[in-house]
Every structure is written in C-alpha cells, then in structure tokens.
Design an enzyme around this catalytic site. Sequence first.
Site: not given
Length: 385
Positions: A39, A199, A329, A352
Amino acid sequence: MWYYIFALLMIKFLSKVKGNDLGKTAVVRLDFNTEDDWRMRTAVPTLKFLIKRGCKVLVLSHKGRPKGVDKKLSLNKNAKKLSGFLGKPVKFIPHFNFGEIREILEKAKPGSVFVLENIRFLKEEYENSSVLAKNLASLGCFYVNEGFPISHRKDASVSAITKFLPSYGGFQLEKEISNLSKIIKKPARPLLIILGGGKAGDKLGLLKFFERRADKFLVGGEPANTLLWIKGVDIGESIAEKDNRRAFLPILKFRKLLLPIDYHIQSKKILDIGPKTEKLFALEVARARTLIWNGPLGLFEKRRFEKGSMAIARAIVSNKKCFSLAGGGETVMFLRKYGFFDKFNFVSTGGGAMLEFLAGEKLPGIEALNKSKVKSLKPKLQVKN
Ligand code: 3PG
Ligand code: MG
C-alpha cells in the site's frame, strides 16, 4: 453506479493539476495498515509529484485500531520505510502538539516529508471530530486523499478535514475509482465473483449487490463454511460466522452459487478446497470475461493448504480474455507471494473499502472529496493540548 461516474467528474484529482498551482504544504492521508509495504508503494507517485512541485508534505496514516496511545502501533518504522521508497529523509513527528508541528513545517525546506504518529491514537479521529480536522487542516494549504483503503471510514482525517482545506484525490485513488466503477458499470459477461478468506459478513453486501448482476459465485473460505453449515453439512470445527445465520440464509437460494464439493481437512477444520472443487471452479474461471476475487480459498500461509488458491490463480491468469480484478489484504499477499500479482488487470489496495465500493455503497472519503468546495480557506489553529 452513476454516483462514481459523477465522482470522477467532480473530484479534483492531482493528475489534472497543471503547473504549480497547489499550496506550499500538503496534508496527505495514506494507509499504512498492512503487514507488507505494498500500500505504501502505491502512494509513492503522489508523494513524488508533490515533492517535485516543492511542496512540504505531512503524511497522516493509521495502523491497527488502537484505543489511545499504543507504542506497538507507532508509525516510526513506517516513516523509515517510506524514506527508502522516496530516496530521501522522512522525519517522524511523535506527538500531536499542533502549534509545534506548524512551526516545524514552517521552518522546513520545500520538498521535505514528515510522517505524523498514528492518527488513531486520538479518539477524535474515529469520531470524525471537526476540532481535530481543523487542527490538522491548519497544518497545510491543501489536502490529498491517497488512502483508498480507509475511504470507507468516516474519520476526521478522511472526511471532516475536507470541510477545511481544498481537497484532491491522489493518483491511486483515481485509478481505484475508475477501475472499480468500470466493473460495476458494464462488465463483460460472464461476470464471475470468487470469495474466500475470513470476515464472511463483510462479503454479504457484495453478494447481495451482485445477485442479479453476476453470472456465477464461487465461494470458499469462511463464507463457504458458513453456508455449508447452514445447509446442514458437518463442518467440524471450521471457522464460520454462525451468528450471521439469518443474513446468510438468503444467499443459499442464489441459483448461481457454487460451493466446495470436497475439502482438505486438518484437526477437524476445513482448510482448503479439494481437487474436485478446484476443477469445477477452474472450468468456470476459464469461461469468465470479468472476474472479481476477494479472499483466498484456503489457508495458503501453510504449504499444504495453498493448492486451491494456486489452481484458481493459475486458471485466472491463463484466461487472457478475462478482465481480472483482485483485492483485500490476504489476497494481495497471496498474489505477491506466488508471483501472480502483475498478471492481474487491476489489484485494488482496498479490502473492506473495495467490497463496499463494489457493493454500490457511497464511501465517506470519496463522498467528502465530492462535496469539498473549499477554495483556500485556512482555519485558525485550535490547540487543544
Ligand atoms: C484496512 O486495512 O482495511 C483499512 O486500513 C481500514 O482499517 P479498519 O478496518 O481498521 O478501519
Ligand atoms: Mg479492514
């Protein structure tokens, strides 16, 4: 969907800035919140652009979800790493004494770069506090959002700050909006969605949004375990979002849903898809013309359970007719580890944020840039400490 097409027209992007008509000091929001440095790397073009124009740069970022000061989550090391990427010194500012920071910036030479300590050490960041936003804004002449992965959070350094400074979108943010909106707008068909990883609940929005838009859903990881469990399959001690049963129930009715038909199991846990599922999924991938991938299909960190994700990644990159998009990620870590990264058409920096964007939601950070009308207002410093 039109919202983002409109956003592309409305937002002031750095790429459209001609000459030196920016201010002297830029407050730039990045996202250093990953285990690897990918990132950070994507923000380098924006930072170099500003440095080349003689701007002083103050970088803001968060790491983790600290409640108050937590030295383990300091950005000290990130500042050092950034210095390596930029090939110049980057000074770390370990405090939030805004008066002092302003003096440091005033005295600095054009082109100097500073990284402020983890902005989430201040609870006001999470609260989207206008006081904090004004304090941050008082440090610079303009603001740049180059933190697509944090743009789904309504935080002070992402949202409220745009009320007080002329605000721009960075190069990577622009790429994200334009690539992701292409997929929502008019994807080439068949459109395939592959979901895995953990998640599970975070993936519900995307599943629902694409229920009628996508041609097939291939599901592994925790979302698959959750669905298999609801179907009555014995998943042993596999991770599953059992509390989310109600929300997942309607997904089982999707006609286009493909769940694993065999697995690799260890200690009563499903840890990868099995060989039959690999084949089944790879066949679908070969037919796709657009593909979105979020979440590995197995616990790839362990060699024994990397096979499923490897087979699917190979199938994706050998389908040359398909526009492939990946994000999240873990997925990015997988792609980088095994050399698939450059073979995808677009890899989103967002986790997200990408999921919410693709689910048709308005991201507060992008909304804030869209609405920011401030020309050159410079708020008075509000020193709180
Ligand atoms: C991310 O890593 O997804 C972003 O940095 C956002 O972090 P958060 O989920 O803790 O808000
Ligand atoms: Mg997240």
